[in-house]
Design an enzyme around this catalytic site. Structure first.
Site, PDB file in Angstrom:
ATOM      1  N   SER A  37       0.798  -1.232   0.000  1.00 28.41           N
ATOM      2  CA  SER A  37       0.000   0.000   0.000  1.00 28.41           C
ATOM      3  C   SER A  37       0.832   1.283   0.000  1.00 28.41           C
ATOM      4  O   SER A  37       0.264   2.356  -0.198  1.00 28.41           O
ATOM      5  CB  SER A  37      -0.936   0.025   1.207  1.00 28.41           C
ATOM      6  OG  SER A  37      -2.021  -0.833   0.974  1.00 28.41           O
ATOM      7  N   TYR A  64      -3.552  -2.554 -10.345  1.00 30.94           N
ATOM      8  CA  TYR A  64      -3.435  -2.328  -8.895  1.00 30.94           C
ATOM      9  C   TYR A  64      -2.536  -3.379  -8.233  1.00 30.94           C
ATOM     10  O   TYR A  64      -1.645  -3.050  -7.443  1.00 30.94           O
ATOM     11  CB  TYR A  64      -4.841  -2.341  -8.275  1.00 30.94           C
ATOM     12  CG  TYR A  64      -4.847  -2.327  -6.768  1.00 30.94           C
ATOM     13  CD1 TYR A  64      -4.556  -1.172  -6.051  1.00 30.94           C
ATOM     14  CD2 TYR A  64      -5.143  -3.489  -6.048  1.00 30.94           C
ATOM     15  CE1 TYR A  64      -4.555  -1.176  -4.669  1.00 30.94           C
ATOM     16  CE2 TYR A  64      -5.141  -3.496  -4.666  1.00 30.94           C
ATOM     17  CZ  TYR A  64      -4.842  -2.341  -3.984  1.00 30.94           C
ATOM     18  OH  TYR A  64      -4.831  -2.347  -2.600  1.00 30.94           O
ATOM     19  N   TYR A  73      -4.761   3.720   7.988  1.00 23.49           N
ATOM     20  CA  TYR A  73      -6.127   3.179   8.108  1.00 23.49           C
ATOM     21  C   TYR A  73      -6.738   3.587   9.441  1.00 23.49           C
ATOM     22  O   TYR A  73      -6.616   4.746   9.838  1.00 23.49           O
ATOM     23  CB  TYR A  73      -6.121   1.650   7.912  1.00 23.49           C
ATOM     24  CG  TYR A  73      -5.238   1.262   6.759  1.00 23.49           C
ATOM     25  CD1 TYR A  73      -5.587   1.667   5.468  1.00 23.49           C
ATOM     26  CD2 TYR A  73      -4.049   0.579   6.927  1.00 23.49           C
ATOM     27  CE1 TYR A  73      -4.777   1.362   4.394  1.00 23.49           C
ATOM     28  CE2 TYR A  73      -3.236   0.278   5.854  1.00 23.49           C
ATOM     29  CZ  TYR A  73      -3.600   0.670   4.601  1.00 23.49           C
ATOM     30  OH  TYR A  73      -2.796   0.395   3.549  1.00 23.49           O
ATOM     31  N   VAL A 114       1.116  -3.728   3.831  1.00 23.59           N
ATOM     32  CA  VAL A 114       1.083  -5.030   4.501  1.00 23.59           C
ATOM     33  C   VAL A 114       2.342  -5.864   4.278  1.00 23.59           C
ATOM     34  O   VAL A 114       2.489  -6.917   4.884  1.00 23.59           O
ATOM     35  CB  VAL A 114      -0.149  -5.900   4.142  1.00 23.59           C
ATOM     36  CG1 VAL A 114      -1.409  -5.378   4.773  1.00 23.59           C
ATOM     37  CG2 VAL A 114      -0.284  -6.106   2.662  1.00 23.59           C
TER      38      VAL A 114
HETATM   39  N1  GLN Z   1      -2.275  -5.281  -2.053  1.00 26.01           N
HETATM   40  C1  GLN Z   1      -2.814  -5.188  -0.717  1.00 26.01           C
HETATM   41  C2  GLN Z   1      -4.322  -5.360  -0.788  1.00 26.01           C
HETATM   42  O1  GLN Z   1      -4.899  -4.830  -1.699  1.00 26.01           O
HETATM   43  C3  GLN Z   1      -2.443  -3.863  -0.134  1.00 26.01           C
HETATM   44  C4  GLN Z   1      -2.992  -3.673   1.255  1.00 26.01           C
HETATM   45  C5  GLN Z   1      -2.051  -2.970   2.186  1.00 26.01           C
HETATM   46  O2  GLN Z   1      -0.845  -2.903   1.982  1.00 26.01           O
HETATM   47  N2  GLN Z   1      -2.592  -2.504   3.299  1.00 26.01           N
HETATM   48  O3  GLN Z   1      -4.928  -5.996   0.027  1.00 26.01           O
END
Ligand code: GLN
Length: 313
Positions: free
Chosen positions: A65, A192, A243, A261
């Site tokens: 992300s 994405y 978040y 993540v």
């Molecule tokens: N590619 C991950 C997802 O879409 C990114 C989420 C994240 O890094 N918080 O779930």
């Protein structure tokens, strides 16, 4: 306060490497579940041109992300403030992959850093092209920002998420029903997932973030974004970058930050430093556990905070 940064970076790396409670590695993307949690890296690019590194700063990780910061920068370059007709600018107070607000808010995601918002940003960045065009543009952009052409996409991570990203498919389809995703969902998500699968190490990530500490300038003298736009991206990182733990991060660390993540965090001290930390274990909000602790320690020792007078930092 002028801290002895090299000594502090060493101290933070040593402290974090010795920690026992390292959180949980993300398991919902099978490729990420394989990463060894016993790793910690830090890199600090300073406004005066130094680069300080500690721990596993040269080990590549999935930026996930954190890519949303670079994608947002590109989308604002393409459509400017019209982007805000399709994505909000408020903290969501929900998990990064939550679907609940979308129904009440007619398919307009709360902000560009939750998954739903980032999927709309990917839709904008596709701009009628094939995903490989948008992905190529993104890769060229981060390479330019970091000054490093070795940055690449981990295809296994992208494939792993394509095979298992059912929540993201639900989000994208739902927004397509509201007309807020305009390209075919598989193309938008292809773009994405590849953007999230960009692999960087702490050194490269800290270098890529320099434009956000330099009021939108690239250190080579070029302009990436206007000063106003850089400040607004930093504002969104502070309010939405972690978040439903964004408030807690602002309270504990006090500087704009964006987590992923994969366990990375990019944090910006305007006028001072672009910082990358990485440790794969996550806390219950999906943010790097040791990465957050490391930034908290760094901010405490340096006095770096967007809430303190400039002469105190
Ligand atoms: N590619 C991950 C997802 O879409 C990114 C989420 C994240 O890094 N918080 O779930």
């Amino acid at each position: 306060m002028v801290p002895d940064l090299p000594a502090l970076v060493d101290e933070i790396a040593t402290t974090m490497q010795a920690m026992e409670d390292r959180g949980q590695v993300a398991s919902y993307i099978p490729e990420l579940a394989k990463v060894d949690p016993a790793q910690f890296g830090i890199a600090i690019a300073t406004a005066d041109g130094r680069l300080l590194v500690g721990g596993d700063a040269d080990t590549g990780f999935s930026i996930q992300s954190i890519s949303k910061v670079f994608a947002l920068t590109l989308a604002l370059g393409k459509v400017g403030d019209q982007l805000w007709d399709r994505v909000g600018r408020e903290p969501s107070g929900n998990a990064f992959n939550s679907i609940v607000q979308l129904e009440q808010e007619q398919g307009i995601p709360r902000n560009p850093f939750i998954n739903a918002g980032a999927i709309v940003v990917s839709d904008v960045n596709l701009g009628g092209h094939q995903p490989r065009v948008a992905i190529g543009e993104m890769l060229r952009f981060v390479r330019y920002l970091a000054g490093d052409d070795a940055i690449a996409i981990n295809e296994e991570v992208a494939a792993s998420e394509t095979a298992t990203g059912f929540r993201n498919m639900a989000l994208a389809n739902y927004m397509r029903a509201f007309g807020n995703v305009r390209h075919p969902v598989d193309l938008v998500l292809g773009s994405y997932f590849h953007q999230c699968a960009i692999e960087m190490n702490c050194r490269q990530l800290a270098l890529a973030g320099r434009y956000l500490m330099l009021d939108g300038r690239h250190p080579d003298g070029g302009r990436v974004v206007s000063p106003g736009r850089a400040r607004r991206i930093n504002a969104l990182m502070l309010t939405c970058g972690h978040y439903d733990a964004s408030g807690d991060f602002a309270f504990r660390v006090g500087i704009p930050g964006k987590s992923g993540v994969g366990g990375g965090i990019l944090a910006i001290v305007p006028g001072r430093a672009s910082i990358a930390v990485w440790s794969p274990g996550l806390n219950e909000n999906g943010n790097s556990q040791l990465g957050t602790q490391a930034l908290e320690l760094l901010a405490r020792r340096t006095g770096w905070s967007v809430f303190s007078p400039p002469d105190a930092r």
